[in-house]
Design an enzyme around this catalytic site. Structure first.
Site, short mmCIF file in Angstrom:
data_model
loop_
_atom_site.label_atom_id
_atom_site.label_comp_id
_atom_site.label_asym_id
_atom_site.label_seq_id
_atom_site.Cartn_x
_atom_site.Cartn_y
_atom_site.Cartn_z
N CYS A 195 30.15 -13.52 -11.19
CA CYS A 195 29.80 -12.12 -11.13
C CYS A 195 31.33 -11.18 -11.53
O CYS A 195 31.16 -10.33 -12.21
CB CYS A 195 29.35 -11.52 -10.03
SG CYS A 195 27.53 -11.95 -9.97
N CYS A 349 44.29 -12.62 -21.66
CA CYS A 349 42.94 -12.15 -21.29
C CYS A 349 43.18 -11.37 -20.01
O CYS A 349 43.90 -10.55 -19.97
CB CYS A 349 42.03 -13.23 -21.26
SG CYS A 349 42.66 -14.46 -19.91
#
Length: 390
Positions: A195, A349
């Site tokens: 998640c 990232c």
């Protein structure tokens, strides 16, 4: 069905007032409320699923609740982990959960296990409880919980969530299937994003968590039809429920003991491969990147391989977005070649993992580059706190 000895269980005057709406239900009544008071439930995890189900189990009058967790409350938890509050940020989740449970029901016994559940302690932790609820978010702990429940003969109320979808069922109950009938083998590490990587609708955790609490209460009462043998699938975005039938696999391996579940799920191998990959990739710190940007140098391209919606949340000045899925599909590789035009390549990232993966793919196409260690999270923490951390 659980068969507790109710001879010594008495409802107090406060119980009659507190649970009056239960007591007038024929399916609950005095005996059912006594069953709840005599029952013990262990919840593994006080995150998105554990938060709502713990609140409702306490409110329902479950007499003893155990909580297993070793994490602390983080601001990012508050979007879905409704048992915790802002004042508890940085403090143990189990203490936060206990505090809230006792506000709802001061007569509930709350047992705390501030530890990571493992093959060494799982049987001892689970053994005293009637029902186990799996509120975890990783495959090694799910297999561990399942196998421990099978060995101890405990019902295991399962739930999981991701983005806008959730699922729930009851494992190991009255001869029904267990987790290994649904997932005989774990997926390869990294194939199913967490998640934290893929996101989750906060409200979804409440819906699935409350379903888990409902199943636990039904098991305690011995009423209704549980989800044993049925996998309930929920699509919040389209507001649809559907069911899949689950059956025990007659040739499944017999669970005889707890094993090394990290090894079983391939975690050490994946970490070793990731470490090897990162050893072969040059790195630059965010401090070094800032010096480079401040110098006005024009001989490099700063590539951001996150997803477009992440790029909208936060970005490092001068970065160019080429999402990792595009690089994996091949279309992004040509785009990177065009962007470079003889310049050197720096890649970042969110935390440095996806950028390392992107550099590994680009290297196979003859493109060398340098990874920004810690990604934009490190940039936000160490360089520019105005950049949102998510």
């Amino acid at each position: 069905m659980l068969n507790p000895n109710l001879d010594d269980v008495q409802l107090t005057k406060d119980d009659y007032e507190r649970y009056s709406r239960h007591l007038i239900l024929p399916e609950v009544g005095v005996e059912g409320q006594k069953r709840l008071k005599a029952a013990s439930v262990l919840c593994i995890g006080t995150g998105g699923l554990g938060s709502p189900l713990l609140l409702y189990l306490a409110a329902a009058g479950v007499g003893r609740i155990g909580i297993v967790d070793f994490d602390v409350v983080d601001t990012s938890n508050l979007q879905r982990q409704v048992i915790h509050g802002t004042s508890w940020v940085g403090k143990p989740k189990i203490e936060s959960a206990k505090n809230r449970i006792l506000e709802i029901n001061p007569y509930c016994q709350v047992d705390l296990y501030e530890t990571r559940i493992s093959s060494e302690n799982a049987l001892d932790i689970i053994r005293p409880y009637d029902v186990v609820i799996d509120g975890t978010d990783n495959f090694p702990t799910r297999y561990l919980t399942n196998d421990a429940c099978v060995l101890l003969g405990k019902p295991n109320v399962y739930g999981s969530i991701f983005r806008f979808e959730g699922q729930a069922t009851v494992f190991n109950y009255e001869g029904g299937p267990n987790y290994r009938d649904l997932y005989p083998e774990p997926p390869p590490p990294g194939m199913v994003p967490s998640c934290a990587e893929g996101g989750v609708l906060g409200i979804l955790t409440g819906i699935i968590g409350v379903i888990q609490a409902t199943e636990a209460v039904k098991i305690i009462l011995g009423k209704g039809e549980t989800l044993s043998g049925r996998l309930l699938l929920y699509d919040a975005l389209n507001m649809k429920f559907r069911e899949l039938k689950l059956r025990p696999n007659p040739v499944r391996p017999i669970i005889e003991k707890l094993i090394d579940y990290e090894q079983f799920c391939g975690i050490p191998q994946a970490k070793a491969e990731e470490a090897k990959q990162q050893m072969d990739i040059a790195e630059i710190t965010v401090q070094e990147l800032k010096q480079l940007l401040d110098s006005g140098a024009k001989d490099f391209v700063l590539l951001d391989v996150r997803n477009p919606h992440e790029y909208e949340i936060a970005k490092i000045p001068g970065s160019v977005l080429v999402p990792l899925p595009d690089i994996e599909s091949g279309s992004g590789v040509n785009q990177v070649k065009e962007l470079l035009n003889g310049h050197r390549l720096l890649v970042h990232c969110k935390s440095g993992v996806r950028s390392a993966k992107a550099l590994g793919i680009l290297k196979e196409s003859g493109i060398e580059g340098t990874n920004v260690k810690g990604g934009i999270l490190a940039w936000s923490k160490e360089i520019d706190s105005s950049v949102p951390s998510y």
